[in-house]
Design a protein around this motif. Structure first.
Motif, PDB file in Angstrom:
ATOM      1  N   VAL A   4      -5.704   0.852  -2.620  1.00 44.38           N
ATOM      2  CA  VAL A   4      -4.813   0.524  -3.722  1.00 44.38           C
ATOM      3  C   VAL A   4      -3.794  -0.502  -3.253  1.00 44.38           C
ATOM      4  N   ALA A   5      -3.467  -1.457  -4.119  1.00 45.61           N
ATOM      5  CA  ALA A   5      -2.505  -2.507  -3.794  1.00 45.61           C
ATOM      6  C   ALA A   5      -1.361  -2.482  -4.794  1.00 45.61           C
ATOM      7  N   MET A   6      -0.150  -2.737  -4.305  1.00 45.23           N
ATOM      8  CA  MET A   6       1.026  -2.808  -5.165  1.00 45.23           C
ATOM      9  C   MET A   6       1.859  -4.014  -4.754  1.00 45.23           C
ATOM     10  N   GLY A   7       2.578  -4.604  -5.734  1.00 44.68           N
ATOM     11  CA  GLY A   7       3.373  -5.773  -5.407  1.00 44.68           C
ATOM     12  C   GLY A   7       3.662  -6.638  -6.612  1.00 44.68           C
ATOM     13  N   ASP A   8       3.746  -7.953  -6.363  1.00 44.90           N
ATOM     14  CA  ASP A   8       4.092  -8.925  -7.397  1.00 44.90           C
ATOM     15  C   ASP A   8       2.925  -9.889  -7.602  1.00 44.90           C
ATOM     16  N   SER A   9       3.227 -11.144  -7.941  1.00 46.57           N
ATOM     17  CA  SER A   9       2.174 -12.106  -8.276  1.00 46.57           C
ATOM     18  C   SER A   9       1.219 -12.371  -7.117  1.00 46.57           C
ATOM     19  N   PRO A  70      -9.009  10.637  -6.581  1.00 45.09           N
ATOM     20  CA  PRO A  70      -8.524  11.154  -5.302  1.00 45.09           C
ATOM     21  C   PRO A  70      -7.444  10.248  -4.688  1.00 45.09           C
ATOM     22  N   ARG A  71      -6.719  10.772  -3.728  1.00 48.85           N
ATOM     23  CA  ARG A  71      -5.631  10.049  -3.077  1.00 48.85           C
ATOM     24  C   ARG A  71      -6.169   8.825  -2.325  1.00 48.85           C
ATOM     25  N   PRO A  72      -5.421   7.726  -2.292  1.00 43.57           N
ATOM     26  CA  PRO A  72      -5.889   6.540  -1.563  1.00 43.57           C
ATOM     27  C   PRO A  72      -5.951   6.760  -0.058  1.00 43.57           C
ATOM     28  N   ASP A  73      -6.861   6.040   0.584  1.00 46.26           N
ATOM     29  CA  ASP A  73      -6.907   5.998   2.045  1.00 46.26           C
ATOM     30  C   ASP A  73      -5.965   4.922   2.579  1.00 46.26           C
ATOM     31  N   VAL A  74      -5.937   3.778   1.884  1.00 44.16           N
ATOM     32  CA  VAL A  74      -5.119   2.644   2.317  1.00 44.16           C
ATOM     33  C   VAL A  74      -4.303   2.159   1.127  1.00 44.16           C
ATOM     34  N   LEU A  75      -3.003   1.968   1.362  1.00 45.88           N
ATOM     35  CA  LEU A  75      -2.116   1.384   0.348  1.00 45.88           C
ATOM     36  C   LEU A  75      -1.560   0.079   0.897  1.00 45.88           C
ATOM     37  N   ALA A  76      -1.762  -0.999   0.163  1.00 42.24           N
ATOM     38  CA  ALA A  76      -1.223  -2.303   0.550  1.00 42.24           C
ATOM     39  C   ALA A  76       0.058  -2.562  -0.231  1.00 42.24           C
ATOM     40  N   PHE A  77       1.113  -2.900   0.495  1.00 42.11           N
ATOM     41  CA  PHE A  77       2.411  -3.142  -0.139  1.00 42.11           C
ATOM     42  C   PHE A  77       2.964  -4.486   0.298  1.00 42.11           C
TER      43      PHE A  77
END
Length: 256
Positions: A4-9, A70-77
């Motif tokens: 999963v990834a989170m952030g801006d543009s 299910p819960r993520p293995d990797v989160l990109a922030f």
């Protein structure tokens, strides 16, 4: 693998436009690269929204990302780039919010991918100011990787090659398709899927001149100033492009 990834543009994929107006970007490419490199399906979500400051990113995206089932293995922030371009830049707040993401992912047992965007400052007004702010931020991210076992840091800002104009969209602020592919290759390698870095031809030259600069300011700089003065954001009214898991299959990966 659940990514999963989170952030801006930068994380949404602005600059890597597809037919029909949708955007792709490095995070989409990483999800596809993981599926191909691991030869297994990958569940992928992307909560990033263009124009977001770091506080709304953390307040509005972190818990939904961790609540995916299910819960993520990797989160990109990634966050803070938009903050750094504003007069009221608060370094301490960026540090606190980034540490909040680090500690929440540690408690949840989720691997955290931190990264900087590439360096756009050669082509931007007041680029030196932005460069000094990013340098301090980069030092902090390096310290976090050294301190926390679950943190991986990808320093795209230190990639001198990506400072060349040929990696950037016409607005000079967002990476183009090639730039996003290069970031994706760096991230995939950091995540254990070694990937060759795509590069420009050595003799590539970007157009320059008075008319080029005049068109740039009229098309991008003045509208950006107008949005700041009226407190509008390019992300107003937008929602995440993949708010829940989508399945990426190895055989569906585009060989770009």
């Amino acid at each position: 693998m659940r990514f999963v990834a989170m952030g801006d543009s930068f994380t949404e994929g602005v600059g890597d436009e597809l037919d029909g107006g949708a955007v792709r970007g490095w995070a989409d490419l990483v999800a596809a690269g993981l599926a191909s490199g691991l030869d297994e399906s990958v569940d992928y979500a992307n909560l990033a929204i263009r124009g977001r400051l770091i506080r709304p990113i953390v307040d509005e995206q972190l818990e939904p990302a961790l609540a995916l089932s299910p819960r993520p293995d990797v989160l990109a922030f990634n966050g803070g780039g938009n903050d750094m371009m504003r007069p009221g830049f608060d370094r301490d707040e960026i540090v606190r919010l980034t540490q909040r993401v680090v500690k929440r992912t540690e408690r949840e047992g989720v691997k955290l991918l931190l990264q900087t965007g590439a360096d756009p400052t050669d082509g931007l007004p007041r680029g030196e100011m932005l460069r000094s702010r990013v340098t301090v931020f980069t030092d902090m991210l390096t310290e976090l990787e050294d301190t926390y076992e679950h943190v991986t840091f990808v320093n795209n800002y230190a990639d001198e090659e990506m400072r060349r104009a040929g990696y950037w969209a016409p607005d000079r602020l967002h990476l183009n398709a090639l730039g996003h592919r290069r970031v994706a290759a760096r991230v995939l390698t950091a995540l254990g899927v070694p990937t060759e870095l795509p590069s420009l031809e050595a003799d590539h030259q970007a157009p320059t001149g008075v008319l080029v600069e005049a068109r740039y300011y009229a098309t991008y700089v003045l509208p950006w100033i107008g949005r700041r003065l009226t407190r509008r954001s390019s992300g107003d009214g937008r929602s995440a492009k993949f708010a829940d898991w989508v399945r990426i299959e190895p055989e569906a990966v585009e060989k770009a």
